[in-house]
Design an enzyme around this catalytic site. Structure first.
Site, PDB file in Angstrom:
ATOM      1  N   SER A   1       0.727  -1.208   0.016  1.00  0.00           N
ATOM      2  CA  SER A   1       0.018   0.137  -0.122  1.00  0.00           C
ATOM      3  C   SER A   1       0.952   1.308  -0.144  1.00  0.00           C
ATOM      4  O   SER A   1       1.921   1.487   0.786  1.00  0.00           O
ATOM      5  CB  SER A   1      -0.955   0.091   1.305  1.00  0.00           C
ATOM      6  OG  SER A   1      -1.694   1.254   1.329  1.00  0.00           O
TER       7      SER A   1
ATOM      8  N   LYS B   1     -13.736  -4.091   0.973  1.00  0.00           N
ATOM      9  CA  LYS B   1     -14.567  -2.887   0.761  1.00  0.00           C
ATOM     10  C   LYS B   1     -16.017  -3.082   0.809  1.00  0.00           C
ATOM     11  O   LYS B   1     -16.916  -2.102   1.249  1.00  0.00           O
ATOM     12  CB  LYS B   1     -14.158  -2.340  -0.490  1.00  0.00           C
ATOM     13  CG  LYS B   1     -12.860  -1.676  -0.371  1.00  0.00           C
ATOM     14  CD  LYS B   1     -12.564  -0.990  -1.918  1.00  0.00           C
ATOM     15  CE  LYS B   1     -11.363   0.010  -2.068  1.00  0.00           C
ATOM     16  NZ  LYS B   1     -11.199   0.697  -3.115  1.00  0.00           N
TER      17      LYS B   1
ATOM     18  N   ASN C   1     -14.145   2.954   1.531  1.00  0.00           N
ATOM     19  CA  ASN C   1     -12.733   2.627   1.576  1.00  0.00           C
ATOM     20  C   ASN C   1     -12.173   3.669   2.714  1.00  0.00           C
ATOM     21  O   ASN C   1     -11.058   3.895   2.809  1.00  0.00           O
ATOM     22  CB  ASN C   1     -12.168   3.162   0.281  1.00  0.00           C
ATOM     23  CG  ASN C   1     -12.334   4.812   0.119  1.00  0.00           C
ATOM     24  OD1 ASN C   1     -13.054   5.681   0.379  1.00  0.00           O
ATOM     25  ND2 ASN C   1     -11.134   5.392  -0.781  1.00  0.00           N
TER      26      ASN C   1
ATOM     27  N   ASP D   1     -13.136   7.287  -3.249  1.00  0.00           N
ATOM     28  CA  ASP D   1     -12.540   6.937  -4.880  1.00  0.00           C
ATOM     29  C   ASP D   1     -13.209   8.033  -5.988  1.00  0.00           C
ATOM     30  O   ASP D   1     -12.429   8.500  -6.607  1.00  0.00           O
ATOM     31  CB  ASP D   1     -12.955   5.557  -5.259  1.00  0.00           C
ATOM     32  CG  ASP D   1     -11.704   4.658  -4.300  1.00  0.00           C
ATOM     33  OD1 ASP D   1     -10.725   5.053  -3.970  1.00  0.00           O
ATOM     34  OD2 ASP D   1     -11.992   3.465  -4.120  1.00  0.00           O
TER      35      ASP D   1
ATOM     36  N   ALA E   1     -13.519   0.242  -9.535  1.00  0.00           N
ATOM     37  CA  ALA E   1     -13.128   1.486  -9.815  1.00  0.00           C
ATOM     38  C   ALA E   1     -14.125   2.349 -10.860  1.00  0.00           C
ATOM     39  O   ALA E   1     -14.546   3.311 -10.487  1.00  0.00           O
ATOM     40  CB  ALA E   1     -11.784   1.746 -10.287  1.00  0.00           C
TER      41      ALA E   1
ATOM     42  N   LEU F   1      -7.200   5.216 -15.487  1.00  0.00           N
ATOM     43  CA  LEU F   1      -7.026   5.108 -13.812  1.00  0.00           C
ATOM     44  C   LEU F   1      -5.798   4.522 -13.639  1.00  0.00           C
ATOM     45  O   LEU F   1      -5.280   4.710 -12.498  1.00  0.00           O
ATOM     46  CB  LEU F   1      -8.239   4.254 -13.390  1.00  0.00           C
ATOM     47  CG  LEU F   1      -9.496   5.053 -13.430  1.00  0.00           C
ATOM     48  CD1 LEU F   1     -10.490   4.308 -12.623  1.00  0.00           C
ATOM     49  CD2 LEU F   1      -9.570   6.580 -13.449  1.00  0.00           C
TER      50      LEU F   1
ATOM     51  N   TYR G   1      -1.823   4.169 -13.119  1.00  0.00           N
ATOM     52  CA  TYR G   1      -0.828   5.218 -12.913  1.00  0.00           C
ATOM     53  C   TYR G   1       0.605   4.811 -12.951  1.00  0.00           C
ATOM     54  O   TYR G   1       1.493   5.414 -12.879  1.00  0.00           O
ATOM     55  CB  TYR G   1      -1.029   5.855 -11.431  1.00  0.00           C
ATOM     56  CG  TYR G   1      -1.357   5.043 -10.336  1.00  0.00           C
ATOM     57  CD1 TYR G   1      -0.239   4.134  -9.981  1.00  0.00           C
ATOM     58  CD2 TYR G   1      -2.584   4.642 -10.076  1.00  0.00           C
ATOM     59  CE1 TYR G   1      -0.494   3.404  -8.870  1.00  0.00           C
ATOM     60  CE2 TYR G   1      -2.837   3.611  -8.882  1.00  0.00           C
ATOM     61  CZ  TYR G   1      -1.945   3.104  -8.147  1.00  0.00           C
ATOM     62  OH  TYR G   1      -1.928   2.068  -7.461  1.00  0.00           O
TER      63      TYR G   1
ATOM     64  N   GLY H   1      -3.960   8.057 -13.422  1.00  0.00           N
ATOM     65  CA  GLY H   1      -4.716   7.671 -12.311  1.00  0.00           C
ATOM     66  C   GLY H   1      -4.007   8.236 -11.052  1.00  0.00           C
ATOM     67  O   GLY H   1      -4.533   8.102 -10.026  1.00  0.00           O
TER      68      GLY H   1
END
Ligand code: NAP
Length: 297
Positions: free
Chosen positions: A22, A73, A94, A109, A138, A236, A238, A259
């Site tokens: 993360s 989630k 989230n 998000d 997403a 989205l 990145y 993203g």
């Protein structure tokens, strides 16, 4: 954190499994340092069977709040005292905010995407036509938040058409936007409805992992002439910074957005709910870029 952990330090964190990769701890701890806030952000590896106990611990230990990521989630929603309207529609939480023992679930998000869109491209959603490629988690967050923000029309296209149909039905029923499903661009034959929808939109959002590191050479087989000046094209993904989708968009004069901004602003919005102060976006962005791109050089 100003001078290390003290008796007054407020704790935030992230629940997920796995959690080791993360980027959120680096981003949030940089934000706390930038503002000299006595907060710390910790990654918590939470297995599914321990999710209920972990949520109870937010109250028991007085955490300021936590982020929630894969695979929790959806499962976390019934464990909370309340969820926001957009999180309920998106069907995922989230961010949990601990309001004196009352746990509010939100989804930042979609709003993170909207804030990035506004900051980076100046596009305002009201009255616009948007095209979403993909219909996963997403895509749901982005499509629903765009619909709640006032877009007029949402075209949806997904490899598994049924998933797009379900999202379209939800958007048309629960928001003022009208959603329509068109075919997935497989590059095999020209589909005039798909081409017409892509040519009519103000914003196209690529929400699948196609083209993501290490498969940088992959891209969608879109009809010719889709990208043009005046169109905003978002991916989205990145990593890489510029996917082939975004490269084609830029070369044709469209406005590209990757993203990273969504990742940044979903964090900034969580931060603001936990601390009550505006997020130090530049410090968060710097930390995010350092941790995202150091993985791949
Ligand atoms: P997800 O819920 O698993 O959904 C994946 C979506 O991609 C589905 O629509 C799936 O179609 C489609 N897809 C996957 N592989 C495909 C392929 N080879 N060909 C065609 N379609 C394919 O995942 P997610 O959470 O939505 O994440 C999707 C992407 O968004 C990832 O790259 C993730 O890194 C990125 N993301 C970025 C941010 C950010 O802050 N920038 C936030 C969240 C996610 P089917 O329904 O047919 O399987």
């Amino acid at each position: 954190m100003k001078n290390g952990i003290s008796g007054r330090t407020r704790v935030c964190g992230i629940f997920g499994c796995p959690i080791g990769h993360s980027f959120s701890p680096a981003m949030h701890n940089a934000a706390f340092t930038a503002l000299s806030l006595d907060f710390v952000y910790v990654p918590f590896l939470v297995e599914s069977e321990n999710l209920r106990a972990a949520v109870e611990a937010v109250k028991a230990l007085g955490l300021a709040g936590v982020n929630v990521t894969i695979p929790h989630k959806q499962a976390v929603m019934p464990l909370l005292d309340e969820v926001t309207e957009s999180a309920a529609l998106i069907g995922a939480v989230n961010t949990i905010v601990n309001q004196k023992g009352y746990l509010l679930g939100d989804n930042t998000d979609g709003n993170g995407f909207l804030r990035a869109l506004e900051e980076e491209t100046r596009l305002t959603p009201t009255g616009k036509t948007v095209f979403i490629l993909g219909a996963g988690g997403a895509a749901r967050a982005v499509a629903i938040q765009l619909a709640l923000a006032g877009v007029k029309k949402v075209y949806l296209s997904n490899r598994s058409r049924e998933r797009a149909e379900q999202l379209a039905a939800l958007i048309t029923k629960k928001t003022k936007a009208v959603a329509e499903v068109v075919s997935w661009p497989d590059g095999k034959e020209e589909d005039w409805r798909l081409t017409g929808a892509l040519r009519s939109c103000d914003l196209v959002v690529q929400t699948t992992p196609i083209g993501m590191y290490p498969d940088n050479s992959l891209t969608l087989q879109l009809p010719e002439g889709i990208f043009r000046p005046g169109l905003v094209a978002c991916d989205l993904v990145y990593n890489p910074v510029e996917t082939l989708f975004l490269k084609s968009a830029r070369q044709a004069g469209a406005t590209p957005m990757n993203g990273l901004g969504m990742l940044l602003y979903q964090g900034a919005l969580s931060f603001e709910q936990w601390t009550g102060v505006p997020a130090p976006v530049e410090a968060m962005k710097k930390a995010l870029i350092a941790s995202v791109y150091k993985l791949t050089g």
